[in-house]
Enzyme design. Structure first.
Site, PDB file in Angstrom:
ATOM      1  N   CYS A   1       0.835  -1.207   0.000  1.00 37.04           N
ATOM      2  CA  CYS A   1       0.000   0.000   0.000  1.00 37.04           C
ATOM      3  C   CYS A   1       0.872   1.260   0.000  1.00 37.04           C
ATOM      4  O   CYS A   1       0.542   2.257  -0.669  1.00 37.04           O
ATOM      5  CB  CYS A   1      -0.920   0.024   1.221  1.00 37.04           C
ATOM      6  SG  CYS A   1      -2.063  -1.357   1.286  1.00 37.04           S
TER       7      CYS A   1
HETATM    8  C1  BEZ Z   1       0.530  -4.587   1.864  1.00 35.33           C
HETATM    9  O1  BEZ Z   1       0.087  -3.483   1.527  1.00 35.33           O
HETATM   10  O2  BEZ Z   1       1.709  -4.834   1.805  1.00 35.33           O
HETATM   11  C2  BEZ Z   1      -0.411  -5.643   2.327  1.00 35.33           C
HETATM   12  C3  BEZ Z   1      -1.572  -5.307   2.996  1.00 35.33           C
HETATM   13  C4  BEZ Z   1      -2.404  -6.310   3.452  1.00 35.33           C
HETATM   14  C5  BEZ Z   1      -2.094  -7.644   3.211  1.00 35.33           C
HETATM   15  C6  BEZ Z   1      -0.943  -7.966   2.505  1.00 35.33           C
HETATM   16  C7  BEZ Z   1      -0.092  -6.960   2.052  1.00 35.33           C
END
Ligand code: BEZ
Length: 211
Positions: free
Chosen positions: A45
């Site tokens: 994210c």
């Molecule tokens: C991420 O943004 O890295 C992420 C968020 C939730 C689950 C897996 C990855």
């Protein structure tokens, strides 16, 4: 019920990092991209939000307003914004909805309980100036989106809204287009002064009309 192409994008009022806003009013006559991400302080994210911020000139050139969403609090959004600036080299320049009560996530069906019953998946809704949904995308939490592809689709949506063409596989802005099959050859001759090539009666190719 899931939202479908052509449906009116549900309106809402929400708390964001740029203050409380009413979605349709905020969009005005612009195109919109509403996208959710699962969670603050997560790696994928962080890269996605940095990329969306870096693309500001591209959104502006297309008259697109972007707005992000997760089910985190405003305080978390604000704390995380500093991390995005530090790690991605760009400050957030678009609003993030703090959807802690999941009101907007539920309206747009952004929580897919069989994937995760707490966090939003990576949903994207492109909304046209008429407030109808033009595109939906859903990616899992583990896969960051390709925002170049989103820009490519917006180019196609904006072109095909104004001209009687469709865009072929892997089309990019500037490539040849396809004349919609409902247009007769005579009408196509009048509408496409650069001419067209008939590969098959249903497959007619013309240079991009707005160039
Ligand atoms: C991420 O943004 O890295 C992420 C968020 C939730 C689950 C897996 C990855």
């Amino acid at each position: 019920m899931a939202l479908r192409l052509g449906d009116t994008a549900p309106d809402f009022t929400a708390e964001t990092t740029q203050g409380t806003l009413a979605f349709h009013e905020w969009l005005g006559s612009a195109w919109g991209v509403l996208f959710s991400h699962p969670k603050e302080f997560t790696p994928v994210c962080t890269t996605e939000l940095g990329r969306v911020a870096k693309l500001e000139p591209e959104w502006d050139a297309r008259n697109v307003k972007v707005i992000g969403l997760s089910v985190d609090s405003l305080a978390d959004h604000e704390g995380w914004s500093a991390d995005i600036e530090e790690t991605q080299g760009v400050a957030l320049n678009f609003p993030l909805i703090a959807d802690h009560d999941r009101r907007v996530a539920d309206l747009y069906d952004m929580i897919h309980p069989n994937a995760d019953d707490t966090f939003t998946v990576r949903s994207v809704f492109v909304v046209g100036p008429d407030k109808s949904i033009k595109l939906t995308l859903t990616y899992p939490a583990s896969t960051g989106r390709n925002f170049d592809e989103l820009l490519r689709v917006i180019d196609s949506l904006q072109l095909t809204a104004d001209h009687q063409v469709a865009t072929p596989v892997d089309w990019k802005d500037g490539d040849d287009c396809i004349i919609v099959p409902t247009l007769s050859d005579d009408d196509a001759k009048a509408k496409f002064p650069k001419g067209f090539k008939t590969v098959k009666p249903y497959l007619r190719v013309t240079p991009q009309p707005n160039r």
